[in-house]
Motif scaffolding. Structure first.
Motif, PDB file in Angstrom:
ATOM      1  N   THR A 106       0.824  -1.079   0.089  1.00  0.00           N
ATOM      2  CA  THR A 106       0.132   0.060   0.201  1.00  0.00           C
ATOM      3  C   THR A 106       0.818   1.246   0.103  1.00  0.00           C
ATOM      4  O   THR A 106       1.769   1.437   0.756  1.00  0.00           O
ATOM      5  N   GLU A 117      -3.764   5.973   0.758  1.00  0.00           N
ATOM      6  CA  GLU A 117      -5.226   5.638   0.985  1.00  0.00           C
ATOM      7  C   GLU A 117      -5.928   7.040   1.023  1.00  0.00           C
ATOM      8  O   GLU A 117      -5.496   7.897   1.621  1.00  0.00           O
ATOM      9  N   ASN A 174     -11.706   0.039  -0.091  1.00  0.00           N
ATOM     10  CA  ASN A 174     -11.778  -0.895   1.080  1.00  0.00           C
ATOM     11  C   ASN A 174     -12.860  -0.646   1.988  1.00  0.00           C
ATOM     12  O   ASN A 174     -13.120   0.538   2.323  1.00  0.00           O
ATOM     13  N   SER A 227     -12.847   0.340   5.791  1.00  0.00           N
ATOM     14  CA  SER A 227     -12.393   1.626   6.345  1.00  0.00           C
ATOM     15  C   SER A 227     -12.971   2.963   5.390  1.00  0.00           C
ATOM     16  O   SER A 227     -12.964   4.046   6.042  1.00  0.00           O
ATOM     17  N   VAL A 285      -7.775   2.747  -1.665  1.00  0.00           N
ATOM     18  CA  VAL A 285      -6.392   2.048  -1.277  1.00  0.00           C
ATOM     19  C   VAL A 285      -5.637   1.986  -2.741  1.00  0.00           C
ATOM     20  O   VAL A 285      -6.053   1.258  -3.856  1.00  0.00           O
ATOM     21  N   ASP A 292      -5.659  -7.578   6.696  1.00  0.00           N
ATOM     22  CA  ASP A 292      -5.780  -6.247   6.387  1.00  0.00           C
ATOM     23  C   ASP A 292      -6.418  -5.297   7.141  1.00  0.00           C
ATOM     24  O   ASP A 292      -5.812  -4.280   7.423  1.00  0.00           O
ATOM     25  N   SER A 338      -4.443  -2.380   9.007  1.00  0.00           N
ATOM     26  CA  SER A 338      -4.964  -0.975   8.921  1.00  0.00           C
ATOM     27  C   SER A 338      -5.220  -0.192  10.116  1.00  0.00           C
ATOM     28  O   SER A 338      -4.855   0.776  10.491  1.00  0.00           O
ATOM     29  N   HIS A 360      -2.944   2.916  11.304  1.00  0.00           N
ATOM     30  CA  HIS A 360      -3.465   3.992  11.254  1.00  0.00           C
ATOM     31  C   HIS A 360      -3.855   4.556  12.509  1.00  0.00           C
ATOM     32  O   HIS A 360      -4.090   5.647  12.606  1.00  0.00           O
TER      33      HIS A 360
END
Length: 821
Positions: A275, A278, A533, A536, A540, A587, A591, A595
């Motif tokens: 990644t 985002e 995604n 979230s 991405v 994932d 994430s 974050h």
């Protein structure tokens, strides 16, 4: 117990070493701690075949410091940091093979924690976060085992000396087992040990013990998370312990977007699934989310694009920003949000360039950082972060951009904002064509100005060249970077020989062919496409979405032209990782870890924690004030003062009734007098309360929730009655025994435990009690006291009668002796 401690501690060391190896990304030397720990567990701990002497351990320690110092002197920041990590590894190897003491065990625990701390500096991956959760469980378990083992070891020798005559083995004529023999038992039966007492019918590592450790782990995690969340992320100073950052990054970051790029470099990242950034969009007026794909379509793009570096000079297969693009006067981008605009919220992973990526037509921007300002190059409109912001930091920022509007005059969307007026030398700069590209120039003119098309304008010429490269079917998309004829320019080799390539070749060919017909053009690198995604809400973008396109100067604006065929989209989709349920869960965890834990900023705390809590508290306080004011003043409607009076009287009567009822229940439930009423319902109520809150009998304790509830309730009542700690903890037969010893002039010190007092006064009472054939009575009394007071056991009726009879006989003998004197 000892075996459990050893396995737990060595497992903790192996877990910490595995975490450091994962963070560093190499197996040597970190991962080699795992087999060494297994070897030391058996050779040094279990079989006791080998251990390092202190002298040799010191020699090896000096060698470890020397080796780490050599790594530290290499001059690179990576080597400086890793030298500390490797020093910890070398010291761990030494300690593993030393003879173990309590201090050595503590050293291993400390080294394990340092392993994890250094690993946290090296990586922010979600996998490391999951390992941190496992390390929390393992460390609390290990420290609990170690604490219990230390308490058991501390008092073992004194207890064996004092209570040797009461050991069951000697009573049977069998030799007692030594402590050395016990250490090979995984889970021993407990016995009274000074101030530590467990049920002798249970093992040390029982179900309640394990559940208690798990409860402590969960409580520690909750408390730690609260401290973590509410501690402000405020930077103090800007000092690096390792000096200036080196030219090469600590980890392999994103590449291919520097100010100088060799044709083909982007192919190194097109196959990456890591990644990069985002993004999500909001309407600044309404704060409503915007579909990013639909927004890109309204702008005129088939997929969302994120603009990065702009390259203006080409020579021998290499693109550069150039002197004009580099020194065109950077300016600060205003961070004041515009009302009628689109807000881009972007999270960008660590990257070894200072470029900040964003969707086109930005107006303003700001970093969620202690250094929030962004700068923009006037000519290229490229966004840059502050030079003091490390490339190893994960960036969060907001970009404010124009709302899209339809344009019918040209077929190409805009690449930058505004109507920037270019000077003559700047226009010529973007028209410059290196020598040696005669074949390319001839082909460009043939396509842009065919004989049957008179008076073609620049927009029409650009459309024809774009159509020839993208839609004619003569050229195909591939990631193969092989060269057919290295003696000629790479772009001409692509156009006339291979006719296969990735986006860099199509973009370079389009840019140079546009220049060949007099249209200013430049190469732009960035990202195109991505995946939404759902969990979230972020769009991405991964390394496989890296892309190159062209911006051409048409009708006074920079327009986006993309000559890469549609086959690129199929290639990008084919590179997408195939994930199942566990992959998606990984994932999500990654994430959250990246974050919301590692990347948690002060702005996040302010917007998501501090401000909502402040608003909640303010609202609750205002509501309380309004309710109290309404209660005191009443409503202005009918009723007036009489209504206010009735409200006050009702509240007072309700409070009085509750207070009286509680007092009656407390008094009646705990009263030792006979029931003063014969009312059947009241007698039933009191019987229920006595069952629910039985009178605590310290010499006859029961098990289960009822006993624990009774202990808590009785303790609360004693505190309300003002009883001291000594009164709350007394055991009657032990108090009787102390009164008896006081007649002989023996008084326990306030800091002494029962057994410590017994040991300290043994020389006095043993001589006196031998004459009365009661030398074992003090030991019996203290042992029973520990059973009742700390073990939660109940003395049987026969045991109570026996000890009371012995104390009574001893008191009578001492009274008779005193009368004879």
């Amino acid at each position: 117990m000892t075996a459990a401690l050893q396995v737990s501690l060595y497992g903790l060391v192996m877990l910490a070493s595995g975490m450091l190896s994962f963070a560093e990304g190499t197996a040597f030397p970190d991962a080699f701690t795992i087999p060494m720990a297994l070897l030391a567990l058996f050779l040094t701990e279990r079989w006791k075949l080998f251990h390092l002497r202190v002298r040799w351990a010191n020699v090896l320690g000096l060698a470890a410091f020397g080796l780490a110092g050599w790594e530290l002197s290499s001059g690179l920041i990576e080597a400086r940091l890793l030298s500390l990590a490797h020093l910890l590894v070398y010291l761990t190897w030494i300690v593993l093979f030393m003879a173990k003491t309590s201090r050595t065990y503590w050293n291993l625990c400390l080294l394990s924690v340092l392993h994890v701390a250094v690993g946290a500096v090296l990586t922010s991956a979600g996998g490391f976060g999951l390992m941190c959760v496992l390390f929390l469980f393992a460390s609390v378990w290990t420290l609990t085992i170690f604490t219990v083992s230390r308490a058991r070891q501390r008092y073992a020798e004194a207890d064996e000396v004092l209570f040797a005559i009461h050991q069951e083995g000697e009573a049977r004529g069998e030799p007692g087992r030594s402590e050395t023999a016990d250490i090979f038992h995984w889970n021993q039966r407990s016995r009274p040990i000074s101030t530590v007492q467990m049920d002798p019918r249970r093992n040390w590592l029982s179900g309640p013990f394990v559940s208690g450790v798990l409860a402590n782990v969960l409580l520690s995690a909750v408390v730690g998370m609260l401290f973590f969340v509410f501690t402000p992320r405020i930077w103090i100073g800007n000092v690096s312990a390792f000096g200036e950052a080196p030219d090469q990054p600590l980890r392999a970051l994103q590449s291919g977007f520097a100010e100088e790029v060799q044709l083909g470099d982007i192919g190194q990242i097109l196959e990456g699934t890591n990644t990069v950034l985002e993004a999500r969009l909001f309407d600044q007026n309404t704060n409503q989310p915007i579909d990013i794909v639909a927004h890109a379509t309204r702008q005129g793009f088939d997929e969302p694009i994120f603009r990065g570096s702009v390259l203006g000079e080409y020579e021998n297969g290499k693109w550069r920003v150039g002197t004009v693009g580099r020194n065109d006067g950077p300016r600060n981008v205003l961070s004041i949000p515009f009302d009628d605009c689109i807000r881009q919220e972007i999270r960008m992973e660590p990257m070894d360039v200072s470029i900040v990526f964003a969707m086109p037509q930005h107006l303003a921007g700001v970093l969620d950082h202690r250094l929030p300002h962004l700068t923009e190059r006037r000519l290229t409109a490229v966004l840059y972060r502050d030079n003091d912001v490390s490339g190893r930091e994960r960036l969060q920022y907001k970009i404010y951009s124009e709302k899209p509007f339809p344009e019918s005059d040209v077929p190409f969307p805009r690449g930058t904002h505004g109507n920037l007026t270019l000077r003559k030398e700047e226009i010529e700069y973007y028209r410059a064509l290196p020598a040696g590209l005669e074949r390319l120039t001839t082909l460009a003119r043939q396509i842009a100005e065919p004989p049957d098309a008179a008076n073609s304008n620049p927009t029409e010429m650009a459309r024809r060249i774009l159509h020839h490269l993208r839609d004619s079917g003569e050229y195909g998309y591939t990631l193969d970077m092989s060269v057919d004829d290295p003696s000629i320019d790479a772009v001409e080799d692509f156009l006339f020989n291979r006719k296969q390539g990735h986006c860099e070749y199509f973009g370079s060919a389009l840019g140079l062919m546009l220049r060949a017909v007099g249209i200013p053009a430049r190469l732009v690198s960035g990202f195109k496409g991505g995946d939404l995604n759902q969990s979230s809400g972020y769009f991405v973008v991964q390394g496989r979405h890296a892309h190159v396109w062209v911006e051409a100067r048409l009708n006074g604006r920079w327009r986006v032209l993309d000559a890469t065929p549609a086959g690129r989209s199929d290639s990008v989709k084919s590179l997408a990782p195939k994930k199942g349920l566990f992959g998606n869960l990984a994932d999500i965890f990654s994430s959250i870890w990246s974050h919301h834990i590692v990347g948690l900023s002060f702005n996040d705390q302010s917007s998501n924690i501090y401000v909502p809590l402040k608003e909640l508290g303010t609202t609750a306080w205002k509501d309380l004030q309004v309710n109290v004011e309404n209660l005191l003043n009443g409503e202005a409607a009918e009723g007036g003062s009489s209504r206010r009076y009735r409200q006050l009287v009702a509240v007072a009567l309700f409070a009085l009734a509750i207070s009286v009822l509680l007092w009656m229940l407390l008094f009646a439930a705990r009263s030792k007098r006979k029931t003063w009423t014969q009312s059947p319902w009241f007698v039933s109520l009191l019987n229920f309360l006595r069952w629910l809150l039985p009178t605590e009998n310290l010499s006859n304790n029961s098990d289960g929730w009822r006993s624990r509830w009774s202990h808590w309730w009785s303790g609360l009542l004693r505190r309300l009655r003002g009883e001291s700690t000594e009164q709350r903890l007394r055991v009657e037969f032990y108090e009787r025994f102390l009164r008896l010893l006081r007649t002989a002039g023996l008084e326990p010190h306030p800091a002494q435990t029962a057994r410590e007092f017994l040991i300290a006064s043994q020389s006095v009472w043993s001589e006196r009690l031998v004459a009365d054939n009661s030398s074992s009575l003090p030991v019996d009394v203290v042992a029973q006291f520990y059973r009742v007071r700390f073990g939660g056991e109940s003395l049987s009726l026969d045991e109570q009668r026996e000890i009371e009879w012995q104390l009574g006989q001893l008191e009578q003998q001492w009274r008779d002796r005193n009368r004879r004197r």
